[in-house]
Design a protein around this motif. Structure first.
Motif, PDB file in Angstrom:
ATOM      1  N   ASN A 253       0.858  -1.286  -0.366  1.00 23.40           N
ATOM      2  CA  ASN A 253       0.354  -0.192  -0.217  1.00 23.40           C
ATOM      3  C   ASN A 253       0.730   1.285  -0.238  1.00 23.40           C
ATOM      4  OD1 ASN A 253      -2.799  -0.424  -0.152  1.00 23.40           O
ATOM      5  ND2 ASN A 253      -2.911  -1.713   2.315  1.00 23.40           N
ATOM      6  N   LYS A 254       1.890   1.207   0.884  1.00 24.65           N
ATOM      7  CA  LYS A 254       2.942   2.285   0.742  1.00 24.65           C
ATOM      8  C   LYS A 254       3.197   2.706  -0.298  1.00 24.65           C
ATOM      9  CE  LYS A 254       7.132   3.181   3.229  1.00 24.65           C
ATOM     10  NZ  LYS A 254       6.870   3.929   4.605  1.00 24.65           N
TER      11      LYS A 254
ATOM     12  N   LEU B  33      -8.707   3.092   4.752  1.00 24.56           N
ATOM     13  CA  LEU B  33      -8.211   4.377   5.344  1.00 24.56           C
ATOM     14  C   LEU B  33      -8.444   3.999   6.451  1.00 24.56           C
ATOM     15  CD1 LEU B  33      -8.909   7.835   2.975  1.00 24.56           C
ATOM     16  CD2 LEU B  33      -6.788   7.226   4.451  1.00 24.56           C
ATOM     17  N   GLY B  34      -7.853   4.483   7.848  1.00 25.36           N
ATOM     18  CA  GLY B  34      -8.522   4.244   9.394  1.00 25.36           C
ATOM     19  C   GLY B  34      -8.252   3.094   9.324  1.00 25.36           C
ATOM     20  N   THR B  35      -7.577   1.457   8.243  1.00 28.77           N
ATOM     21  CA  THR B  35      -7.627   0.247   9.061  1.00 28.77           C
ATOM     22  C   THR B  35      -6.189   0.291   9.461  1.00 28.77           C
ATOM     23  OG1 THR B  35      -6.897  -0.345   6.351  1.00 28.77           O
ATOM     24  CG2 THR B  35      -9.907   0.043   7.764  1.00 28.77           C
TER      25      THR B  35
ATOM     26  N   ALA C 125       1.317   4.483   9.460  1.00 29.07           N
ATOM     27  CA  ALA C 125       1.000   6.327   9.583  1.00 29.07           C
ATOM     28  C   ALA C 125       1.285   6.942   8.377  1.00 29.07           C
ATOM     29  CB  ALA C 125       1.819   6.357  11.346  1.00 29.07           C
ATOM     30  N   GLU C 126       2.450   7.095   7.826  1.00 29.70           N
ATOM     31  CA  GLU C 126       2.798   7.501   6.321  1.00 29.70           C
ATOM     32  C   GLU C 126       2.108   7.786   6.301  1.00 29.70           C
ATOM     33  OE1 GLU C 126       6.645   8.540   4.034  1.00 29.70           O
ATOM     34  OE2 GLU C 126       6.548   6.820   6.227  1.00 29.70           O
ATOM     35  N   THR C 127       1.643   6.418   5.324  1.00 34.94           N
ATOM     36  CA  THR C 127       0.489   6.428   4.546  1.00 34.94           C
ATOM     37  C   THR C 127      -0.715   6.546   4.355  1.00 34.94           C
ATOM     38  OG1 THR C 127       2.416   4.491   3.720  1.00 34.94           O
ATOM     39  CG2 THR C 127       0.226   4.522   1.981  1.00 34.94           C
TER      40      THR C 127
ATOM     41  N   ALA D 267      -4.764  10.806   3.301  1.00 35.87           N
ATOM     42  CA  ALA D 267      -5.714  11.707   3.523  1.00 35.87           C
ATOM     43  C   ALA D 267      -5.359  12.873   2.628  1.00 35.87           C
ATOM     44  CB  ALA D 267      -5.237  11.623   5.503  1.00 35.87           C
ATOM     45  N   MET D 268      -4.082  13.089   2.743  1.00 36.65           N
ATOM     46  CA  MET D 268      -3.613  14.753   2.411  1.00 36.65           C
ATOM     47  C   MET D 268      -4.108  15.396   1.006  1.00 36.65           C
ATOM     48  SD  MET D 268      -2.431  16.874   4.669  1.00 36.65           S
ATOM     49  CE  MET D 268      -1.158  17.937   3.850  1.00 36.65           C
TER      50      MET D 268
END
Length: 1088
Positions: free
Chosen positions: A1005-1006, A1038-1040, A1045-1047, A1052-1053
């Protein structure tokens, strides 16, 4: 004095305690008189009572052993003469035995050359024409050589000539027996000059053993240890005779008229040979004869009216005292599985197994299932990839067999499969869980032995399931277990339920939270019990508590952490039991993962107990070859006035004198305790960090001493802990970078890494070497460049990895002259090489690329050779995976791009072939490798982009494996990020987005979302055109836990950018989502 001495000694043989005590006191007094030696000599030669003559000889031996230096020279000389005279005139065997032991102790002090009369007597008697004299001479010879093999080295040539003659003396079995014992004692000390002589004795040795078996099976059983000794110390002596030895051992092992212990000896000998020389066994075509002989042993029915030990109802299930021929036959198959190429083994083994499984005879069906069960560990890959569904079907069907013996074997096989055939076996969860639960519900609880076997299968199967797989069965499972805890009359059933809850927790993790309060209530009840019969339930409860600490989640467990530590300390204070202590160590290390601060106040107490466990020699018993009756006399005759330096120096060898010792046995509980103490110290040191500093040095020293412990599990755990100590010290230095912390780290690494490399080269046990490589890799991963401050270190580690990949180490039977069949080897041998190969990318990421390049050039061909289509799936997968990881490492080190560019021509064709492989895992690793090559080599591979893109797009169309699809997406992203201009985005990007979100390989994902963010800055219109699928995919991740944290932040941005700059398109994309996902999305954006 001799009369009164004889009087005292005769009183010691009376059945009256008071008389014995009085005589003991008188004897202690007598021992203070220097005339004791001549007096004992007089009794030893003159008494009419053989028991008293023997006592005198034993006491003399003890006197000589401890106080030789205090005996005056003339007493020594007369003693030497008297002993030999007594020996020649003695007619009683027991007394002769004690006299020969006395002589052995004197030789230790005198050396054979300072006692010519002894050599002369040995020479005369062993060559005498009288068979009785020969026996007696060989008895004396065996005792003096057994306790001093080394000083006799100059006489070996002559002795071996003598044995050549004695072994022909087939009508004198006692002479054969002592001759073979002497040969056994000498074996470890023979040098190359005696090799040929030893080799030529083997055929007559086999004939002699056959005759000894007819005369005395116990003596024959002991004499057969000569083979173990030959294999242990000089296997090359027996290699030319392997076929003869195997056929002899098979003959003994198959002969049901012989004693079990003799058959076990013979069969164990075959297992040992396979461990050491599997290639020779295969080459000499011995596999088939071995299998043909052991299958009838494995599937034999017990005598009428009896059961096999493991089928008896009171069998405790711990495998103790199960040394019987059937057990050994299974062990031979187990050893074959671990040490032979599966293809070669299965070709000959499966027809025999299938015949057993189809038999009418329940014991043959049982034998077939036992065979499948013991293959699982060594041939896991072969079974998983080639035959899993058919063997699982066989085993599951056996659970409805009409005979309980067969069902038990089926449960055992299912337990073994669950342990070793992961992850594939868990995919059959939908069939196996209902089958096991159904089976459990029909059990007769009174048959605890069989219930135990059912729990074993269930527990091993559940332990490895994913949370989602076990979830549907949780209510039924927990209901069953909790009611067993509350209602079962039988403590064993409660213990099984407690253990099963641990297995459920491993799978269910936080899904178990609703059941946590009642479980903890029950466990507390067991843990505070004080009675003896609750002990093993208590131990199991501690074990399960540790599992809960690691799995249930910090929020739930933290409030209990301090209480758990206190509980452990209270238990070890009040109960002295190695199993219980071992479980408290595991509990402390589990707590250290949840709340290390709870341990800090107790570290002194905790480390003290564990270091004592490592120091302790409890449970290690030396078998001294002597009667213990007289030990009490010798304990305090060193009066204080004699404590001169001489006496102290002289008493030291008492401890280390291994030759008096017939062998060691170590009780399993104490081995397990040492192993767990090492594991826990390492983990606690790492998790408690700076708080552990005051204990690091003493812990390290004690663990370091365990590296030569006789039992391999303890050695392996010690090396693992040394790795953890290095990582702990590195962490402390990173958090507090003082010069002192840095020096402490370097000092540790300078001891540990050389010790590791030496062990990899010289250790005989494969499992230990794997453990060392794993520990070394963890150090390299954590410490990186710090591990290479010593200038030669990089070269030393690279060369050690190279040696393992070339099979040059001792545990790989290295340096043998046998031509190696490159493509076929045992799975565990391949696994060992994988552990070594994993070190290469770690080296690549720890030092500048140009420094590592020459070593990498050396190692690459060894990795690439495993990519050939003729290699096993495991090898091909390992090869591609390692190449990918090396390229990934080059992405982030200085000079990496240049080195990757120079390698690209060599690696590209190998990786491309891998992408076309028939196996999904090989394809997956090859796709990852190609993406990493694009990322690491940069512009130089741009000319290959069109070929790579067409390869990937073809694969995207037909690929069905979701992990491969995830990696295709990631590889395309790496190509885009590395050279965006070289990728036709209009075609590639929509195809890529269509495959999101990733299904299995969440680490990628990253890569994917970093690429999206980059593309948005590069060509925003392109990204906006795919708004709908991008937003849909983002709302699912998102939120899982699928994003770090960085990804999370990057994504989100990006979503926030969409809301601000493209609100209409964004709103359109959001409204088509389910309400729940809309809510998650807006929460994530708000939080960014």
């Amino acid at each position: 004095m001799s009369e009164e001495l004889e009087q005292i000694l005769s009183q010691l043989t009376q059945p009256d305690n008071a008389v014995i005590q009085q005589a003991t006191a008188q004897l202690k007094q007598a021992f203070k008189d220097p005339a004791i030696i001549p007096a004992l000599c007089a009794v030893m030669t003159g008494s009419q009572n053989p028991q008293i003559r023997q006592s005198a000889a034993v006491m003399l031996r003890m006197r000589v052993k401890k106080h030789w230096k205090k005996i005056s020279p003339d007493h020594r000389e007369s003693l030497k003469a008297v002993v030999l005279q007594a020996f020649t005139q003695e007619s009683e065997h027991t007394v002769r035995h004690s006299l020969s032991q006395l002589s052995a102790v004197m030789v230790k002090h005198e050396t054979p050359d300072r006692w010519p009369a002894l050599l002369q007597l040995l020479n005369q008697s062993t060559k005498s024409n009288n068979p009785q004299d020969r026996q007696v001479g060989l008895l004396l010879l065996s005792k003096v050589v057994e306790s001093n093999p080394e000083p006799f080295k100059p006489h070996y040539h002559q002795l071996l000539q003598l044995f050549g003659t004695v072994l022909q003396d087939l009508n004198n079995p006692t002479a054969l027996y002592y001759c073979i014992l002497t040969l056994t004692a000498m074996t470890a000390y023979t040098g190359s000059e005696e090799m040929n002589q030893m080799r030529s004795l083997i055929p007559s040795l086999i004939v002699a053993l056959k005759h000894l078996i007819k005369a005395d099976q116990d003596q024959a059983s002991e004499a057969m240890e000569v083979f173990d000794e030959l294999m242990e110390s000089e296997v090359s002596i027996i290699v030319p005779h392997i076929a003869d030895i195997v056929h002899f051992c098979l003959e003994v092992g198959a002969d049901t008229t012989l004693s079990d212990s003799l058959r076990v000896k013979a069969l164990s000998c075959i297992a040992f040979l396979i461990r050491l020389k599997s290639k020779t066994v295969l080459k000499q075509k011995l596999l088939n004869p071995i299998l043909q002989t052991i299958f009838p042993v494995l599937s034999a029915a017990p005598p009428p009216g009896e059961e096999d030990p493991e089928d008896e109802e009171d069998d405790s299930g711990d495998g103790t005292d199960n040394e019987n021929p059937k057990h050994c036959a299974a062990q031979i198959i187990d050893t074959m599985a671990l040490h032979m190429p599966p293809e070669k083994l299965f070709q000959q083994l499966m027809p025999l197994t299938q015949a057993c499984l189809a038999s009418e005879n329940p014991y043959e069906r049982k034998g077939g299932l036992m065979c499948l069960a013991v293959l699982a560990e060594g041939c896991a890959d072969h079974i998983r990839t080639k035959m899993l569904s058919s063997v699982l079907q066989t085993v599951c069907q056996s659970l409805s067999d009409s005979n309980q013996v067969v069902r038990s074997a089926g449960l055992f096989a299912l337990g073994q499969f669950s342990e070793y055939l992961q992850p594939e076996v868990s995919k059959y969860c939908g069939e196996i869980m209902p089958l096991l639960l159904g089976y459990m519900s029909c059990l007769n609880q009174a048959k605890v032995g069989h219930v135990t076997k059912a729990f074993y299968a269930l527990e091993n199967f559940m332990e490895n399931l994913a949370g989602a797989e076990i979830a549907p069965y949780l209510p039924t499972l927990m209901d069953t277990m909790l009611s067993a805890l509350n209602n079962a009359e039988n403590l064993k059933i409660k213990e099984l339920a407690v253990s099963a809850i641990g297995a459920i927790a491993n799978a269910a993790k936080e899904l178990l939270v609703p059941y946590f309060p009642p479980v903890i209530e029950s466990l507390k009840g067991f843990l505070t019990a004080t009675t003896e019969e609750m002990r093993s339930l208590q131990t199991q409860a501690l074990d399960t508590l540790s599992v809960l600490a690691r799995t249930i989640g910090n929020d739930v467990f933290s409030p209990l952490a301090a209480e758990c530590v206190q509980l452990g300390l209270n238990l070890t204070d009040t109960i002295d039991d190695p199993d219980l202590r071992r479980c408290t160590y595991s509990l402390y290390s589990a707590v250290s993962t949840v709340s290390p601060d709870c341990l800090t106040p107790h570290l002194t107490a905790i480390t003290t107990v564990m270091l004592l466990a490592l120091k302790s020699t409890e449970g290690v018993m030396a078998h001294l070859e002597e009667d213990k009756t007289f030990v009490l006399l010798d304990d305090d005759d060193d009066d204080d006035d004699e404590k001169d330096g001489d006496a102290i120096l002289e008493d030291e060898p008492e401890m280390t004198d291994i030759h008096d010792v017939a062998g060691f046995t170590v009780e399993n509980a104490y081995i397990d305790e040492k192993e767990d103490a090492c594991d826990s110290l390492g983990e606690i040191a790492f998790n408690t960090g700076a708080a552990f500093q005051p204990f690091l040095e003493s812990s390290f020293q004690q663990v370091y001493e365990m590296k030569d412990f006789p039992h391999e599990d303890v050695r392996r755990a010690a090396f693992g802990a040394m790795g953890q100590f290095c990582r702990a010290q590195h962490k402390v230095w990173k958090e507090n970078p003082t010069e002192a912390n840095h020096q402490a780290l370097q000092k540790l690494l300078d001891v540990v890494l050389p010790c590791f490399l030496e062990t990899v080269r010289t250790e005989r046990e494969r499992q230990v070497v794997m453990g060392v490589l794993e520990a070394m890799n963890s150090i390299l991963k954590s410490c990186q460049g710090e591990a290479f401050k010593s200038p030669a270190r990089l070269e030393e580690i690279s060369h050690t990895i190279r040696d393992v990949l070339k099979k040059k180490t001792v545990c790989q039977d290295g340096g043998g002259d046998e031509a190696d069949d490159e493509d076929q080897q045992a799975e565990y041998d391949a696994m060992l090489q994988e552990f070594a190969g994993e070190g290469i990318p770690l080296l690549a990421s720890a030092v500048p690329a140009d420094t590592f390049a020459p070593f990498l050039n050396d190692l690459l061909p060894l990795i690439m050779s495993k990519a050939k289509s003729s290699c096993t799936v495991a090898d091909r997968s390992f090869s591609m995976g390692t190449l990918g990881e090396i390229l990934q490492a080059l992405v982030s080190v200085s000079g990496g791009r240049g080195v990757a560019g120079r390698l690209s021509n060599r690696l590209l064709p190998v990786l491309v072939a891998g992408v076309r492989d028939g196996d999904a895992e090989v394809r997956n690793n090859s796709v990852f490798g190609l993406g990493s090559l694009a990322q690491a080599a940069g512009p130089i591979v741009v000319s290959d982009y069109p070929m790579m893109l067409s390869l990937f797009s073809n694969l995207l169309v037909k690929e069905s494996d979701s992990r491969v699809i995830d990696n295709l997406c990631a590889a395309l992203c790496r190509m885009i990020m590395s050279n965006v201009e070289a990728v036709p985005l209009e075609q590639v990007f929509p195809a890529l987005v269509e495959r999101l979100p990733l299904k299995e390989d969440m680490e990628e994902n990253k890569t994917v979302y970093s690429c999206l963010a980059m593309l948005y800055t590069h060509s925003p219109a392109l990204v906006v055109s795919q708004m709908k699928p991008i937003v849909a995919a983002s709302s699912q991740v998102l939120g899982t836990k699928d994003l770090d944290a960085e990804t999370q932040n990057t994504l989100a941005m990006l979503m926030r950018e969409f809301t601000q700059r493209h609100s209409a398109e964004f709103q359109g994309a959001v409204t088509s989502l389910p309400a729940e996902q809309q809510a998650k999305l807006s929460a994530a954006i708000a939080a960014s």
